[in-house]
Design an enzyme around this catalytic site. Structure first.
Site, short mmCIF file in Angstrom:
data_model
loop_
_atom_site.label_atom_id
_atom_site.label_comp_id
_atom_site.label_asym_id
_atom_site.label_seq_id
_atom_site.Cartn_x
_atom_site.Cartn_y
_atom_site.Cartn_z
N TYR A 142 52.31 -45.72 -14.33
CA TYR A 142 52.44 -45.27 -15.89
C TYR A 142 52.90 -46.57 -15.67
O TYR A 142 52.45 -46.11 -17.57
CB TYR A 142 53.19 -44.44 -16.21
CG TYR A 142 53.39 -43.09 -15.36
CD1 TYR A 142 52.29 -42.30 -14.71
CD2 TYR A 142 54.44 -42.26 -14.91
CE1 TYR A 142 52.13 -41.61 -13.96
CE2 TYR A 142 54.22 -40.47 -14.32
CZ TYR A 142 53.16 -40.39 -13.83
OH TYR A 142 53.15 -38.86 -13.41
N LYS A 191 53.77 -43.65 0.37
CA LYS A 191 52.71 -43.54 0.50
C LYS A 191 52.60 -44.29 1.33
O LYS A 191 51.07 -45.23 1.57
CB LYS A 191 51.82 -43.17 -0.43
CG LYS A 191 50.16 -42.45 0.22
CD LYS A 191 50.64 -41.43 0.68
CE LYS A 191 48.73 -40.91 1.45
NZ LYS A 191 49.18 -39.76 1.95
N ASP A 223 52.94 -36.50 0.69
CA ASP A 223 52.44 -35.48 0.74
C ASP A 223 52.91 -34.41 2.01
O ASP A 223 52.73 -33.20 1.11
CB ASP A 223 50.26 -35.55 1.61
CG ASP A 223 50.95 -36.25 2.86
OD1 ASP A 223 51.96 -37.67 2.78
OD2 ASP A 223 49.75 -37.33 3.18
N ASP A 247 57.54 -37.92 -11.31
CA ASP A 247 57.82 -36.85 -11.88
C ASP A 247 56.49 -35.52 -10.79
O ASP A 247 56.97 -34.40 -12.00
CB ASP A 247 55.55 -36.91 -12.21
CG ASP A 247 55.27 -36.84 -14.09
OD1 ASP A 247 56.36 -35.55 -14.44
OD2 ASP A 247 54.41 -36.91 -14.28
N ASP A 251 59.16 -31.40 -10.52
CA ASP A 251 58.13 -29.86 -11.38
C ASP A 251 58.23 -29.75 -10.44
O ASP A 251 58.47 -27.87 -10.46
CB ASP A 251 57.19 -30.30 -12.24
CG ASP A 251 57.60 -30.73 -13.53
OD1 ASP A 251 58.42 -31.17 -13.73
OD2 ASP A 251 56.62 -31.00 -14.49
#
Ligand code: NAD
Length: 362
Positions: A142, A191, A223, A247, A251
């Protein structure tokens, strides 16, 4: 203990919910012999109305002079047409940057009394959901370079993902320290089968683990983690991960617990000072009606006691009082089941009073 708390009541339901959290803090202070003082700080839409700026410099300074910051929420339709840099939300971004907070910490906890509100199967919920996601907040993809270039007669978009060892180490420490204050299990999510930044992440986490022999460190690919959060969330205590993975996972985690009105969060930087707030917004649709759920903000105050002031018993005392009130069937409108079976409806202030009545020194 004496602590000064900067209090940002904000907009919409902010003043109503923050008031209840302050009342709870006052009662805890009286029970345990602490002194909490409060400094009011204007931020958001109300600061635009009063000062023409969503976070005037002197308001930021008050936060920086405090021991921690408690925030309700900012924003609302009244300020929709305000130009970009002066929008209420810009005040929040400036506050986070000014405080230098690089870690966002969100608990995912299901209250057994509200288990029916979870979209997960009963047998999964029954095993218990109580974990914390520690998300790196100001690095990663980001904050990398973003560009769209033209190559071979077509547009190509590039987003840069970079992490330095020091950025990983400082968020890793928050993960290990948080695990130390909980069940001492830390899961590092990355990852590393694909990304260099993740391989460095994993290496730094394992270096840090040597300094925290009392914390059990495990690794998980992002994942797989997304699947495990819905398959068996009871396995997690603290998850530490980079900005974008955090992020998305935070959620996902908030959805499995039911109501948005129940979830607190903290943002921490280098020192002990933190920013504590519920995860929801200013809910302008119910502002001033005394029906908002103050529990997310009250639990944010409990997080402040646990993580910034190192007062775990006092934090436990608030969480136990919330649990006792839910046990007795009281619910604000947002967590009242459709048939309301066995439940009693409570307003915002009444919910605050019920929690105060149930505070017991442990
Ligand atoms: P919201 O979270 O304010 O509201 C979404 C829905 O949840 C609404 O129906 C609301 O009534 C309900 N709700 C939220 N909190 C509740 C509570 N404590 N008790 C009962 N019901 C509750 O999200 P939104 O409507 O998208 O945003 C409203 C404003 O809040 C916007 O201006 C947005 O920018 C701002 N916002 C601020 C923050 C913050 O200050 N950290 C975060 C998110 C949104």
């Amino acid at each position: 203990m004496t602590r000064n708390i900067a209090v940002i009541r904000g907009d919409g339901i902010g003043p109503e919910i923050v008031e209840q959290a302050v009342r709870v803090l006052d009662r805890v202070a009286a029970l345990y012999g602490h002194t909490f003082t409060y400094t009011d700080v204007d931020m958001g839409g109300n600061a635009i109305d009063k000062w023409g700026d969503p976070l005037p410099r002197e308001m930021l300074d008050k936060c920086l002079e405090s021991d921690s910051v408690l925030l309700g929420a900012v924003g609302g339709p009244k300020w929709n047409d305000v130009p970009g840099p002066m929008r209420p939300e810009k005040g929040l971004l400036r506050l986070r940057a000014g405080m230098g907070v690089y870690s966002n910490n969100r608990p995912a906890k299901i209250w057994p009394q509200l288990a029916a509100a979870s979209p997960l199967k009963q047998e999964i919920v029954d095993k218990g959901i109580d974990f914390l996601i520690v998300r790196e907040l100001i690095g990663g993809i980001y904050f990398g370079k973003h560009e769209t270039v033209s190559q071979n007669a077509e547009a190509v978009a590039i987003d840069e993902l970079r992490y330095s060892e020091s950025e990983i180490r400082r968020i890793g420490r928050i993960g290990f320290e948080s695990a130390r204050k909980r069940r001492k299990k830390l899961c590092s999510v990355e990852k590393s089968n694909v990304l260099d930044s993740s391989r460095l992440w994993k290496k730094v986490m394992h270096q840090l683990a040597e300094e925290y022999p009392d914390v059990e460190l495990s690794d998980m690919l992002v994942d797989n983690c997304a699947m495990q959060i819905v398959k068996d969330p009871s396995q997690f205590d603290v998850i530490v991960t980079e900005n974008m993975f955090g992020d998305i996972l935070s959620d996902e985690a908030s959805m499995i617990t039911g109501s948005i009105g129940m979830i607190p969060s903290s943002s921490l930087g280098a020192g002990s000072r933190g920013l504590y707030e519920p995860i929801h917004g200013s809910a302008p649709d119910i502002a001033g009606m005394d029906i908002a759920n103050p529990i997310g903000t009250i639990l944010a105050a409990a997080m402040m006691l646990r993580y910034s002031f190192d007062l775990p018993q006092e934090a436990d005392c608030i969480e136990a009082a919330v649990s006792a009130v839910l046990d007795s069937g009281y619910r604000t409108a947002d967590i009242l089941p459709k048939d309301a079976a066995g439940c009693k409806k409570a307003g915002c202030r009444e919910m605050g009073s019920l929690i105060i009545e149930n505070l017991r020194k442990g």
